[in-house]
Design an enzyme around this catalytic site. Structure first.
Site, PDB file in Angstrom:
ATOM      1  CB  SER A 122       2.006   9.562  26.520  1.00 37.84           C
ATOM      2  OG  SER A 122       2.283  10.737  27.252  1.00 37.84           O
ATOM      3  CE  LYS A 143      -3.812   9.618  26.318  1.00 35.17           C
ATOM      4  NZ  LYS A 143      -2.386   9.842  25.964  1.00 35.17           N
ATOM      5  CB  SER A 162      -0.812  11.787  28.886  1.00 30.22           C
ATOM      6  OG  SER A 162      -0.776  11.364  27.510  1.00 30.22           O
TER       7      SER A 162
END
Length: 954
Positions: A526, A427, A502
């Site tokens: 998330s 990420k 997210s």
């Protein structure tokens, strides 16, 4: 240009066969178009429109108005009979919509759906608070086509007084049919007929009683071509106006929809303003819609555009001659994104292969790390870029193939590293030394840390390939969507919906077989939200189980860095490599002495035998009031029982104690991150969090007035507050005799990706807020075919046991499903290896600029008595100014014959319009032809308007 990069081919509506004459226009810079662009209207409201700029949703729909009259409305779906395009039926996007910074959004790149090129234009009437959506469909094939279209979106939520209801129709009843020309909606604040809580809206969809104006009403949320619009419940908030068009070869047909918005009748949209009287705003939008349905605003449309309209009775409007209409439809745009390559040079199919599958196949010699890596790159190029692109991977490591080749060489030399040759995504909030770490924000565009984050380093030590950086919600600051400066991520199973945030990029990429697994983070939902939406597995471990060092913060101490994977076995392999103490991270010390020696210790089909699973009261009740997800999940309680467990209902868990510590957890997180990254461009958190470079929904450039940094005592008190809550949760479980607590992932079908928060029915477990562990795992699909999933929450340091329970459930159900929209690529041994370009940073919002209007002329030498060209082209040059935007209109003899919104790079751009008949006649009779040119927009220089030079040339 690489094959996976965006390419364009030209589709011409008319073949002129004649050279085009050019008029060159040199002008000062206009500012780049801002992000989802707000268009203010006279009432004090504003329309926030999704164009091509950051975060790049590019649907042309309205994300919302300040009064919440619209909540992701004005979208378009298109389906061609017999078509196979992946764009068919989905929320259409990829128009490269450009805002003229006044009132109009125009297509600069047509979208090809099975040979039908679609273009959109939205013009907002700021004085009357309505928008005209013009959608045009050009058949570029050599045979007639039948096209179904659906225009609509979201007008409410089934949450109390946010539920919308039909206020009226043009024939006075509550049913919308082809007898009508408009329909209105409101959100009753206190029963039918009461004041509208949110702003009301009305849509004029055609001439009243004109059959072609409407075929039927569909459900815009869920395949409006097969599902009718419900009359109640959450899906009733998603109307779709469905039309069917038959288009001849080379023909263009258009639909115009007028959407009118009003203000809330229970609160003022502007401080100090009067609250409108109940019913007054509903009456206002209905009156305007009624007028537009019988006398539509066609100002600025060319005769060709008017004559292309299919949903208005042109004869009734006095339009009688459409035999050879002048002008072009939507400016004659002929740029269309070409399809991407859907082949791979590798024979090994990575679709659905877990890490354990990949390792087995590499060890047996069936495949290599290099083949696997290239297969992933080919899939990213095919499915993550272009108009259909899921936008899940921001960038690929420039050394990805090299890493794979080194892993193959190491295996040949006898290396037995546990993750050797396995490609993993990170990420893009987590440090990587060989790629930028942007946080999904222009604030850190191009910033590359000098070291890997702790867990990334441990993955490399275990032999993994760090394949690339996954897209995300900017700075992990959204639990419902994943919007960043590099594009908004789309759902892997239904590419009209949100992937949840997210960590949406990670989950979509892993589900779509763009990588074997990936890092996510969780501060609220998330890990469990995106994993549940993508039929994947994850673990939000007990606080400290995995180090968060080297990660951009959202809430210090609460932030957790974990994995999203394809199986529990994969999670165990990843955790064995990374869930180790980081001596430089004080925040992971809480787990020292509690980390499992063997993450597979509880991997047994009998691990649930004799266990008691508690279901908190109300935990499976969707806040949106739907039951399609909860019914499917409740039906699977029996799986736990079949495995020997008892499922009981228990009261809700205990609340947290009072927070008796000071400081700002986000501010402190950034302050510590800055200290740990002395090479970064900033020295204070405010420079980051209050930067004008943030995505538009997060821009706040006002002075920071928060609590500032936390003391060491504050931080330890926050840790203790969480530890106390974990203890209380353990006592709660003991008091009710349960071994684990069951929650859902999503509780509703997910809403579309152009809408507003909330995007799904959400009930949070306590895991993020107290730091207890939860194992997330898939549970098949609901009756609508959408993935669903469970979470098992436990006591602190019960991590491995929860993972074992998830393993047992999965062994019994095989609950994971693969997406159908990203199938295996066709094997072509001669196909070139795809090289994936990074997602480009999108244009961002700019500070307010002075408006200007430039009226001038452009004269072209004609070579008198020569043949007139089919078109005249205006070249716009912003030399040395970087990028410009504005709107150009061209007229001859007082008649406007072309208008186009422009976004201009430093290399310039050009726009062509068909030469009007009067100008063509003058061309053959005179030595020059002079055009009136109007260029309007907003300045970024202080140069006076009269300093602009206009040069005409043949």
């Amino acid at each position: 240009m690489n094959q996976q990069s965006r390419r364009r081919h030209r589709v011409r509506r008319k073949a002129s066969g004649v050279a085009v004459t050019t008029a060159t226009l040199a002008a000062f810079c206009l500012a780049p178009a801002s992000a989802y662009n707000p268009v203010p209207v006279v009432t004090g409201d504003a329309w926030n429109v999704h164009d091509a700029a950051s975060p790049g949703v590019d649907t042309g729909s309205v994300m919302d108005t300040e009064s919440r009259a619209l909540m992701g409305y004005g979208g378009l779906r298109v389906q061609v009979e017999g078509g196979t395009s992946p764009l068919g039926g989905i929320l259409l996007r990829g128009f490269e919509l450009t805002y003229d910074e006044q009132d109009t959004f125009s297509t600069t790149q047509g979208v090809d759906v099975d040979g039908v090129v679609v273009q959109r234009e939205l013009r907002v009437d700021q004085a009357a608070s309505y928008g005209r959506f013009l959608d045009s469909f050009t058949n570029t094939t050599d045979a007639p086509v039948t096209v179904e279209t659906a225009f609509g979106g979201q007008l409410g939520y089934d949450t109390g007084t946010n539920q919308s209801a039909i206020a009226g129709t043009s024939d006075g009843d509550a049913a919308i049919s082809d007898a009508d020309g408009w329909a209105s909606w409101y959100t009753p604040s206190d029963g039918p007929g009461s004041a509208s809580r949110n702003g009301p809206s009305a849509t004029a969809f055609g001439s009243p009683g004109f059959g072609p104006a409407l075929e039927r009403m569909g459900n815009f949320l869920r395949d409006p071509f097969t599902n009718d619009l419900p009359t109640e419940g959450d899906e009733a908030n998603h109307p779709a106006f469905v039309n069917s068009l038959t288009i001849a070869p080379g023909e263009t047909v258009s639909l115009a929809h007028f959407v009118v918005t009003g203000l809330s009748e229970t609160s003022a949209v502007v401080d100090g303003a009067e609250v409108p009287e109940p019913g007054s705003q509903v009456e206002l939008v209905e009156a305007k819609a009624a007028a537009l349905s019988t006398d539509p605003d066609l100002a600025g449309l060319t005769p060709a555009e008017v004559c292309s309209l299919a949903n208005f009775d042109l004869v009734a409007l006095g339009v009688t001659d459409c035999s050879t209409p002048s002008g072009e439809v939507q400016g004659g745009i002929d740029e269309v994104a070409a399809p991407v390559t859907l082949t791979t040079s590798t024979s090994y199919d990575v679709v659905g292969k877990t890490i354990t599958d990949l390792i087995t196949d590499m060890e047996s010699g069936e495949t290599t790390a290099a083949e696997i890596t290239q297969a992933y790159l080919d899939r990213i190029a095919a499915y993550d870029r272009g108009p259909f692109g899921l936008h899940s991977v921001i960038a690929v490591a420039p050394t990805a193939v090299e890493q794979a080749e080194e892993a193959d060489a190491a295996r040949a030399d006898g290396s037995e590293l546990p993750l050797l040759g396995v490609p993993i995504l990170v990420k893009d909030i987590i440090d990587t030394k060989d790629m930028p770490t942007t946080g999904g924000s222009l604030v850190f565009d191009g910033y590359q840390p000098t070291e890997d984050a702790w867990q990334v380093k441990k993955l490399r030590e275990a032999g993994a390939i760090i394949l690339g950086k996954a897209n995300l919600a900017e700075f992990a600051n959204d639990g419902h969507y994943s919007p960043s400066a590099y594009g908004q991520v789309w759902n892997a199973y239904d590419p009209s919906r949100s992937p949840i945030g997210s960590s949406g990029g990670t989950s979509v990429a892993v589900a779509s077989s763009f990588a074997a697994a990936g890092f996510g983070t969780q501060t609220g939902d998330s890990l469990w939200g995106p994993a549940g939406a993508a039929s994947l597995f994850s673990l939000r471990g007990t606080d400290g189980m995995q180090s968060s060092a080297g990660t951009m913060p959202l809430t210090i101490i609460q932030d957790y860095v974990g994995f999203i994977s394809q199986s529990t076995e994969d999670l165990a392999l990843l955790l064995e490599a990374t869930a180790v103490d980081n001596p430089d991270d004080v925040l992971d010390d809480v787990a020292n002495g509690h980390r499992p020696d063997d993450w597979t210790e509880y991997f047994s089909p009998d691990v649930l035998d004799g266990k008691v699973i508690g279901v908190p009261e109300g935990a499976f009740d969707d806040p949106f009031g739907t039951t399609v997800v909860s019914d499917a999940l409740r039906a699977q309680f029996s799986v736990f029982e079949d495995l020997g467990a008892t499922v009981i209902e228990i009261p809700e868990g205990p609340d947290a104690g009072p927070r008796e510590f000071g400081g700002d957890t986000n501010y402190e997180g950034w302050a510590q991150w800055i200290e740990a990254h002395p090479d970064n461009p900033y020295t204070s958190p405010e420079e980051i969090t209050r930067s004008p470079l943030r995505i538009p929904t997060r821009i706040n450039t006002s002075e920071y007035t928060g609590a500032g940094r936390m003391t060491d005592e504050d931080q330890r008190a926050f840790e203790q507050w969480r530890a106390d809550w974990r203890a209380d949760l353990g006592d709660w479980m003991d008091d009710h005799g349960v071994d684990a607590v069951l929650y859902a992932a999503e509780l509703s079908d997910i809403h579309l990706n152009d809408s507003i928060i909330p995007s799904f029915g959400r009930i949070n477990p306590e895991s993020s807020y107290a730091g207890v562990p939860t194992a997330i795992f898939p549970a098949g699909v609901n009756a609508h075919g959408n993935p669903i999933g469970f979470q098992l929450q436990g006591k602190e340091f019960q991590d491995a046991e929860l993972l074992g329970m998830a393993y047992a459930f999965d062994q019994a159900t095989d609950g994971r499903v693969l997406p159908e929209i990203t199938p295996a690529l066709a094997h072509d041994a001669d196909a070139p290896a795809q090289v994936v370009d990074p997602l480009p940073a999108l244009p961002q919002a700019v500070a307010e600029r002075p408006a200007f209007v430039l009226d001038t002329t452009a004269t072209v030498a004609t070579k008198a008595k020569g043949r007139a060209p089919a078109k005249v082209t205006f070249a716009v040059d912003c030399t040395g100014a970087g990028a410009c935007s504005g709107r150009l209109e061209a007229a001859y003899d007082g008649e406007t014959f072309g208008a186009r919104s422009l976004r201009v790079t430093d290399s310039g751009t050009s726009v062509s319009f068909s030469l009007p008949d009067a100008a063509a006649a003058a061309w053959t009779a005179a030595e020059t032809v002079t055009f009136d040119v109007t260029l309007s927009g907003k300045k970024t220089t202080v140069a006076p308007t009269d300093a602009v030079e206009v040069v005409a040339a043949p």
